[in-house]
Design a protein around this motif. Structure first.
Motif, PDB file in Angstrom:
ATOM      1  N   VAL A 282      78.634  31.955  17.104  1.00 45.93           N
ATOM      2  CA  VAL A 282      79.248  30.694  16.674  1.00 45.93           C
ATOM      3  C   VAL A 282      80.465  30.363  17.531  1.00 45.93           C
ATOM      4  O   VAL A 282      80.620  29.231  18.006  1.00 45.93           O
ATOM      5  N   VAL A 283      81.318  31.343  17.779  1.00 43.85           N
ATOM      6  CA  VAL A 283      82.572  31.077  18.500  1.00 43.85           C
ATOM      7  C   VAL A 283      82.341  30.897  19.993  1.00 43.85           C
ATOM      8  O   VAL A 283      82.808  29.927  20.599  1.00 43.85           O
ATOM      9  N   PHE A 284      81.611  31.835  20.621  1.00 37.92           N
ATOM     10  CA  PHE A 284      81.521  31.839  22.082  1.00 37.92           C
ATOM     11  C   PHE A 284      80.369  31.016  22.630  1.00 37.92           C
ATOM     12  O   PHE A 284      80.374  30.675  23.816  1.00 37.92           O
ATOM     13  N   GLU A 285      79.386  30.724  21.811  1.00 36.74           N
ATOM     14  CA  GLU A 285      78.263  29.938  22.303  1.00 36.74           C
ATOM     15  C   GLU A 285      78.304  28.509  21.751  1.00 36.74           C
ATOM     16  O   GLU A 285      78.321  27.547  22.519  1.00 36.74           O
ATOM     17  N   LEU A 286      78.360  28.370  20.431  1.00 34.09           N
ATOM     18  CA  LEU A 286      78.183  27.044  19.833  1.00 34.09           C
ATOM     19  C   LEU A 286      79.475  26.229  19.820  1.00 34.09           C
ATOM     20  O   LEU A 286      79.499  25.073  20.272  1.00 34.09           O
ATOM     21  N   ILE A 287      80.552  26.803  19.305  1.00 33.11           N
ATOM     22  CA  ILE A 287      81.811  26.043  19.222  1.00 33.11           C
ATOM     23  C   ILE A 287      82.323  25.704  20.615  1.00 33.11           C
ATOM     24  O   ILE A 287      82.856  24.609  20.841  1.00 33.11           O
ATOM     25  N   THR A 288      82.160  26.624  21.557  1.00 29.77           N
ATOM     26  CA  THR A 288      82.608  26.354  22.927  1.00 29.77           C
ATOM     27  C   THR A 288      81.914  25.124  23.494  1.00 29.77           C
ATOM     28  O   THR A 288      82.556  24.243  24.083  1.00 29.77           O
ATOM     29  N   VAL A 289      80.603  25.036  23.313  1.00 33.23           N
ATOM     30  CA  VAL A 289      79.856  23.875  23.816  1.00 33.23           C
ATOM     31  C   VAL A 289      80.243  22.612  23.055  1.00 33.23           C
ATOM     32  O   VAL A 289      80.445  21.544  23.649  1.00 33.23           O
TER      33      VAL A 289
ATOM     34  N   GLN B 175      75.937  28.882  26.144  1.00 32.47           N
ATOM     35  CA  GLN B 175      77.133  28.303  26.760  1.00 32.47           C
ATOM     36  C   GLN B 175      76.911  27.962  28.229  1.00 32.47           C
ATOM     37  O   GLN B 175      77.278  26.877  28.696  1.00 32.47           O
ATOM     38  N   LEU B 176      76.298  28.869  28.998  1.00 29.57           N
ATOM     39  CA  LEU B 176      76.198  28.683  30.438  1.00 29.57           C
ATOM     40  C   LEU B 176      75.044  27.774  30.842  1.00 29.57           C
ATOM     41  O   LEU B 176      74.874  27.482  32.022  1.00 29.57           O
ATOM     42  N   CYS B 177      74.273  27.303  29.878  1.00 31.84           N
ATOM     43  CA  CYS B 177      73.325  26.206  30.116  1.00 31.84           C
ATOM     44  C   CYS B 177      73.904  24.874  29.656  1.00 31.84           C
ATOM     45  O   CYS B 177      73.797  23.860  30.360  1.00 31.84           O
TER      46      CYS B 177
ATOM     47  N   ASN C  49      83.052  21.902  21.574  1.00 27.85           N
ATOM     48  CA  ASN C  49      84.384  21.457  21.992  1.00 27.85           C
ATOM     49  C   ASN C  49      84.334  20.736  23.337  1.00 27.85           C
ATOM     50  O   ASN C  49      85.034  19.744  23.546  1.00 27.85           O
ATOM     51  N   GLU C  50      83.525  21.248  24.257  1.00 30.66           N
ATOM     52  CA  GLU C  50      83.367  20.577  25.548  1.00 30.66           C
ATOM     53  C   GLU C  50      82.773  19.185  25.363  1.00 30.66           C
ATOM     54  O   GLU C  50      83.218  18.211  25.987  1.00 30.66           O
ATOM     55  N   ALA C  51      81.747  19.096  24.511  1.00 27.20           N
ATOM     56  CA  ALA C  51      81.102  17.802  24.290  1.00 27.20           C
ATOM     57  C   ALA C  51      82.054  16.817  23.614  1.00 27.20           C
ATOM     58  O   ALA C  51      82.120  15.634  23.989  1.00 27.20           O
ATOM     59  N   LEU C  52      82.795  17.276  22.626  1.00 29.86           N
ATOM     60  CA  LEU C  52      83.738  16.393  21.928  1.00 29.86           C
ATOM     61  C   LEU C  52      84.862  15.957  22.858  1.00 29.86           C
ATOM     62  O   LEU C  52      85.333  14.809  22.780  1.00 29.86           O
ATOM     63  N   HIS C  53      85.299  16.867  23.742  1.00 30.14           N
ATOM     64  CA  HIS C  53      86.317  16.511  24.728  1.00 30.14           C
ATOM     65  C   HIS C  53      85.779  15.432  25.672  1.00 30.14           C
ATOM     66  O   HIS C  53      86.495  14.470  26.011  1.00 30.14           O
ATOM     67  N   ALA C  54      84.533  15.576  26.079  1.00 30.13           N
ATOM     68  CA  ALA C  54      83.924  14.576  26.963  1.00 30.13           C
ATOM     69  C   ALA C  54      83.773  13.235  26.244  1.00 30.13           C
ATOM     70  O   ALA C  54      84.034  12.175  26.830  1.00 30.13           O
TER      71      ALA C  54
ATOM     72  N   GLN D 146      91.327  31.854  28.095  1.00 31.51           N
ATOM     73  CA  GLN D 146      91.411  30.730  29.024  1.00 31.51           C
ATOM     74  C   GLN D 146      90.085  29.988  29.114  1.00 31.51           C
ATOM     75  O   GLN D 146      90.042  28.785  29.383  1.00 31.51           O
ATOM     76  N   SER D 147      88.981  30.673  28.846  1.00 34.52           N
ATOM     77  CA  SER D 147      87.665  30.033  28.937  1.00 34.52           C
ATOM     78  C   SER D 147      87.396  29.111  27.759  1.00 34.52           C
ATOM     79  O   SER D 147      86.471  28.288  27.808  1.00 34.52           O
ATOM     80  N   LEU D 148      88.181  29.246  26.695  1.00 33.60           N
ATOM     81  CA  LEU D 148      87.984  28.409  25.509  1.00 33.60           C
ATOM     82  C   LEU D 148      88.821  27.135  25.550  1.00 33.60           C
ATOM     83  O   LEU D 148      88.716  26.291  24.662  1.00 33.60           O
ATOM     84  N   MET D 149      89.649  26.986  26.572  1.00 32.59           N
ATOM     85  CA  MET D 149      90.517  25.817  26.697  1.00 32.59           C
ATOM     86  C   MET D 149      89.786  24.716  27.462  1.00 32.59           C
ATOM     87  O   MET D 149      89.524  24.854  28.660  1.00 32.59           O
TER      88      MET D 149
END
Length: 442
Positions: free
Chosen positions: A79-86, A138-140, A88-93, A414-417
């Motif tokens: 949940v934290v490293f795969e789903l939430i990370t993606v 995450q990396l896809c 957050n990136e999408a919401l930031h975009a 740093q990868s979660l920012m």
């Protein structure tokens, strides 16, 4: 070129591996969709980004289950490293898309005072995204978010090692994203150079240096620009002036989550000679606290992705240093216990090869000068980590070493920012960022 028929399964049906030449038809469809201009519109990009978020939210349990089957990855880590990370990136975009799409005025000179001078960002076209197995969602999907935000079409190739996650993406993406612009292919690593040669507008690859070299050669044949995020060794300096308890907790969490299978985890510790004994003892206590007396029984500890990676890691472990914590292996379960090594030599396999497993070597140095010299004589890493309460020590490590990212008194955060780019320099990458893929695809 012979193009084979490519079938896509319905949700719940078994997925068939995509043969390399089947990508010809998918690539043609993506090119046609891009040429139609549909990805140029802000509304289209927003809709696709929102669909990515919706897919992750509505199928959280499916992703947890798939990663559990592939890596025995605990729910929290997924949940934290795969789903939430993606997400957050999408919401930031989504929040910044309008601004990113605006033409950017540039400074004028005397001869252009009365002119309008702008930088207008344009999407490249169809991009190929190849993920790796250590963070297969995450990396896809993080690169995909950048590609969507920039107005590109994409073919996504998840790692064949994490087969259940790859199949899940193959089934879900057509139900959420535009069926002409975005496609998931199931291909082996040996097939990827042939796919790259089909000629994309940009290629993004995450994985080993050996595989990355083959991808780069294949891309060079068609002069295709490429972003490579490659593995390497991330040093972690532990100063004699630090909070041992919190230092050990943060290092152990970063090194041993996902059973040590991480591009960003600290690969080895450079510890001041004076605190080596304290550090080892604190690590023993910390691992007991994290995983109990037998980590094999812990639901919080994962497994090697396959026997090939397991055997490689076991052989390195057995031929390196002295085991002071852990060391147990169970081949039938692809299990390697969280392990700490001391008396490690630079020539040991664990220091010569990339580490994708729960093994943490400890080397000693006499001062920060020696640590900096040790780091700088190696290839430039993705990350450098430093733990010290002395701000001058931190400043020296940051300014006198070179790496894709630097983090003091913590690891991996740093990868979660979303506002921070993350990538490598030198042999660890061919570009400065993978998190802000829109910068490369514009």
């Amino acid at each position: 070129i012979k193009a084979l028929h490519c079938s896509r399964s319905r949700l719940g049906e078994p997925c068939l591996k995509t043969h390399p030449l089947e990508c010809v038809d998918l690539l043609r469809r993506a090119r046609d969709a891009f040429q139609s201009g549909r990805t140029l519109k802000e509304d289209f990009r927003l809709a696709q980004l929102e669909a990515v978020v919706r897919m992750l939210e509505e199928h959280e349990c499916d992703f947890v289950n798939a990663l559990g089957r592939d890596l025995r990855k605990p729910r929290f880590e997924t949940v934290v490293f795969e789903l939430i990370t993606v997400k957050n990136e999408a919401l930031h975009a989504i929040s910044n898309l309008k601004k990113w799409m605006q033409p950017q005025p540039v400074e004028k000179n005397l001869s252009t005072t009365l002119d309008e001078c702008l930088v207008i960002r344009e999407p490249l076209g169809v991009v190929l995204i190849m993920g790796t197995w250590c963070s297969p969602v995450q990396l896809c999907l993080v690169p995909l978010v950048g590609a969507i935000a920039a107005g590109n079409c994409a073919l996504i190739s998840p790692s064949e090692y994490t087969v259940h996650t790859a199949e899940l993406l193959h089934r879900l993406v057509p139900f959420y994203l535009d069926n002409e612009c975005f496609h998931v292919i199931l291909a082996g690593i040996s097939d990827l150079p042939e796919i790259v040669e089909l000629k994309f507008n940009h290629v993004f690859f995450t994985g080993s240096r050996e595989e990355g070299s083959r991808i780069a050669v294949a891309a060079a044949r068609t002069l295709t620009p490429v972003t490579l995020i490659l593995d390497g060794k991330n040093p972690c300096y532990v100063d004699q002036h630090c909070d041992i308890t919190s230092t050990v907790q943060r290092i152990a969490w970063a090194r041993f989550h996902n059973a040590g299978q991480s591009l960003l985890a600290p690969s080895y510790i450079l510890c001041h000679t004076d605190i080596k004994g304290q550090l080892v003892q604190a690590l023993k206590c910390c691992l007991m606290q994290f995983y109990g007396p037998d980590p094999r029984e812990s639901r919080s500890f994962g497994r090697m992705v396959n026997l090939e990676i397991f055997n490689r890691m076991r052989d390195m472990l057995w031929r390196s240093g002295k085991v002071v914590v852990g060391g147990q292996v169970t081949e039938a379960e692809k299990y390697i216990a969280p392990t700490v090594l001391t008396e490690v030599a630079e020539s040991d396999p664990i220091m010569q090869q990339d580490v994708f497993g729960p093994v943490l070597p400890i080397l000693t140095v006499n001062d920060v000068d020696e640590a900096i010299a040790f780091i700088n004589k190696k290839e430039k890493p993705l990350c450098v980590y430093a733990y010290s309460t002395n701000s001058k020590v931190i400043s020296r490590l940051m300014s006198e070493t070179s790496s894709g990212s630097f983090c003091s008194n913590d690891c991996i955060l740093q990868s979660l920012m979303v506002a921070l780019p993350l990538g490598g320099v030198g042999k660890s990458a061919t570009s400065c960022t993978f998190k802000k893929m829109q910068n490369h695809y514009n």
